[in-house]
Enzyme design. Structure first.
Site, PDB file in Angstrom:
ATOM      1  N   TYR A   1       0.814  -1.213   0.000  1.00  0.00           N
ATOM      2  CA  TYR A   1       0.000   0.000   0.000  1.00  0.00           C
ATOM      3  C   TYR A   1       0.853   1.271   0.000  1.00  0.00           C
ATOM      4  O   TYR A   1       0.353   2.360  -0.292  1.00  0.00           O
ATOM      5  CB  TYR A   1      -0.927   0.027   1.211  1.00  0.00           C
ATOM      6  CG  TYR A   1      -1.984  -1.063   1.213  1.00  0.00           C
ATOM      7  CD1 TYR A   1      -2.313  -1.756   0.058  1.00  0.00           C
ATOM      8  CD2 TYR A   1      -2.648  -1.390   2.379  1.00  0.00           C
ATOM      9  CE1 TYR A   1      -3.280  -2.742   0.066  1.00  0.00           C
ATOM     10  CE2 TYR A   1      -3.630  -2.384   2.400  1.00  0.00           C
ATOM     11  CZ  TYR A   1      -3.936  -3.060   1.243  1.00  0.00           C
ATOM     12  OH  TYR A   1      -4.892  -4.051   1.242  1.00  0.00           O
TER      13      TYR A   1
ATOM     14  N   LYS B   1       4.012 -14.979   2.067  1.00  0.00           N
ATOM     15  CA  LYS B   1       4.055 -15.806   0.865  1.00  0.00           C
ATOM     16  C   LYS B   1       5.520 -15.976   0.459  1.00  0.00           C
ATOM     17  O   LYS B   1       5.956 -15.547  -0.620  1.00  0.00           O
ATOM     18  CB  LYS B   1       3.237 -15.169  -0.267  1.00  0.00           C
ATOM     19  CG  LYS B   1       1.742 -15.314  -0.115  1.00  0.00           C
ATOM     20  CD  LYS B   1       1.261 -16.743  -0.368  1.00  0.00           C
ATOM     21  CE  LYS B   1       1.334 -17.098  -1.830  1.00  0.00           C
ATOM     22  NZ  LYS B   1       0.823 -18.495  -2.077  1.00  0.00           N
TER      23      LYS B   1
ATOM     24  N   ASP C   1      -2.337 -17.949   1.803  1.00  0.00           N
ATOM     25  CA  ASP C   1      -3.512 -18.615   1.251  1.00  0.00           C
ATOM     26  C   ASP C   1      -3.939 -19.789   2.115  1.00  0.00           C
ATOM     27  O   ASP C   1      -5.132 -20.023   2.337  1.00  0.00           O
ATOM     28  CB  ASP C   1      -3.263 -19.051  -0.197  1.00  0.00           C
ATOM     29  CG  ASP C   1      -1.944 -19.781  -0.395  1.00  0.00           C
ATOM     30  OD1 ASP C   1      -1.114 -19.804   0.526  1.00  0.00           O
ATOM     31  OD2 ASP C   1      -1.734 -20.332  -1.499  1.00  0.00           O
TER      32      ASP C   1
ATOM     33  N   ASP D   1     -10.367  -9.185   8.071  1.00  0.00           N
ATOM     34  CA  ASP D   1     -11.783  -9.112   7.704  1.00  0.00           C
ATOM     35  C   ASP D   1     -12.412 -10.504   7.690  1.00  0.00           C
ATOM     36  O   ASP D   1     -13.545 -10.692   8.140  1.00  0.00           O
ATOM     37  CB  ASP D   1     -11.941  -8.454   6.327  1.00  0.00           C
ATOM     38  CG  ASP D   1     -12.034  -6.939   6.413  1.00  0.00           C
ATOM     39  OD1 ASP D   1     -11.742  -6.401   7.496  1.00  0.00           O
ATOM     40  OD2 ASP D   1     -12.384  -6.297   5.415  1.00  0.00           O
TER      41      ASP D   1
ATOM     42  N   ASP E   1      -4.935  -7.102   5.960  1.00  0.00           N
ATOM     43  CA  ASP E   1      -6.190  -6.481   5.545  1.00  0.00           C
ATOM     44  C   ASP E   1      -7.219  -7.561   5.226  1.00  0.00           C
ATOM     45  O   ASP E   1      -8.368  -7.530   5.697  1.00  0.00           O
ATOM     46  CB  ASP E   1      -5.933  -5.594   4.332  1.00  0.00           C
ATOM     47  CG  ASP E   1      -7.074  -4.636   4.039  1.00  0.00           C
ATOM     48  OD1 ASP E   1      -8.121  -4.719   4.711  1.00  0.00           O
ATOM     49  OD2 ASP E   1      -6.923  -3.808   3.132  1.00  0.00           O
TER      50      ASP E   1
END
Length: 370
Positions: free
Chosen positions: A143, A194, A227, A255, A251
């Site tokens: 970001y 990752k 993942d 959620d 992020d």
């Protein structure tokens, strides 16, 4: 009140002022009955600041935030200001606060109250007793990395660019927050990245592994690909205690984890910053729900996430864990009694509004303290 803690209250927009009022009553009670001493300053932020001052947050408010022991934030956002330039939108206020206060570690708990067990989309046996803390790095990663932007190619087509960047120091400081939190919980940290396909993820794993060996060998550390973590949160979420991860994955995963509890409107959060010269740490506390302009002013908003955010403020910034636990127990008891706001309403429960829910929590605190 020189010995009082300085708190900057930014109620913001939409339902922010409504749910903040319920916390104000709790603060008054704690001051009268538990010796809590606060020096509170209130300021405009978001659309309310735009309407008066022409900016979503003034520099003077940023300075007040830097001088405070904690910032207690409501919510920002108002569709009436959607036409303005990006740097003038209400939501910029929270982004500026995070940047100026160097708030790098977002703490988002996913805790399921037994009374709301049926609200989760997962089977009761999978989520009963759920208590996860996700620590998300918030000022680095994709970001904020450079280069970024949209380029026009020679053939007239376009290319969007975002860059994932992390440094050793950025990874270490958020990892320390996670390890320190784990020591006060079940002493387990799962680091998520990752590393199989991203060099930034490989560095993330290496840095956290080295830090663990050096300073936190007493804490159980595991590693998981992002993942797989998403899948495991749905398959067996109770395997986790503290999850630490970067900005993008945090992020997404926070959620996902929040919805395991059944209601976005129930969850608090904290965002911690660097330790200052006075030994204190910049911090901002806010519910994760938005300003909900569609229900603002109707007296039906759920104040529990704002109340629980204040409990986090008491615990992490003011070192008043007993008061935090009192609030959390009171919220649990009120839910067990069957009271519900509209967002968490279910068959057989008693529907109440914002004020009644807040008053019920306060009455329960009084009972628990007697």
């Amino acid at each position: 009140m020189s010995d009082a803690h300085k708190i900057l209250v930014l109620a913001g927009d939409g339902i922010g002022p409504e749910v903040m009022r319920e916390v104000a009553r709790i603060v008054q009670w704690l001051s009268a009955h538990r010796g809590l001493k606060l020096e509170i300053k209130e300021e405009l932020v978001g659309a309310s600041s735009l309407a008066v001052h022409g900016v979503p947050i003034r520099d003077e408010v940023i300075e007040l935030a830097k001088q405070s022991d904690a910032v207690f934030f409501g919510s920002v956002g108002d569709p009436a200001w959607s036409h303005v330039a990006f740097d003038k939108r209400p939501e910029v206020a929270i982004l500026k606060l995070r940047k100026e206060l160097e708030l790098f570690a977002n703490l988002r708990p996913a805790q399921l109250f037994d009374a709301l067990l049926d609200a989760s989309a997962l089977k009761p046996e999978v989520v009963r007793g759920l208590d996860i803390m996700i620590v998300r790095e918030t000022v680095g990663g994709i970001y904020f990395g450079e280069p970024r932007g949209i380029e026009t190619l020679p053939d007239g087509s376009k290319k969007g660019i975002n860059t994932e960047v992390y440094t050793t120091s950025e990874i270490e400081r958020v990892a320390r927050v996670a390890f320190d939190l784990a020591r006060k919980r079940d002493n387990r940290v799962c680091s998520v990245e990752k590393s199989n396909v991203m060099e930034s993820g490989l560095l993330w794993k290496e840095v956290i592994t080295d830090l663990h060996k050096r300073d936190y060998a007493d804490v159980q550390l595991t590693h998981m690909l992002a993942d797989n973590c998403a899948m495991q949160l749905v398959r067996d979420p109770k395997q986790f205690d503290v999850i630490v991860t970067g900005n993008l994955f945090g992020d997404l995963l926070s959620d996902l984890a929040s919805m395991l509890t059944g209601s976005l409107g129930m969850l608090p959060s904290a965002t911690l910053g660097v330790e200052r010269a006075d030994g204190k740490r910049n911090a901002l506390y806010e519910p994760i729900h938005g300003s909900a302009p569609d229900i603002a002013g109707k007296g039906i908003a759920n104040p529990l996430a704002q109340i629980l955010s204040f409990a986090m403020l008491l615990r992490y910034s003011l070192n008043r864990s007993e008061d935090a636990e009192l609030i959390e127990k009171a919220v649990s008891n009120v839910l067990t009694s069957g009271l519900r706001t509209a967002d968490i309403m279910s068959d057989g429960m008693a529907r109440v509004g914002t004020e009644m829910m807040g008053q019920s929590v306060l009455r329960e605190m009084e009972k628990l303290s007697s």
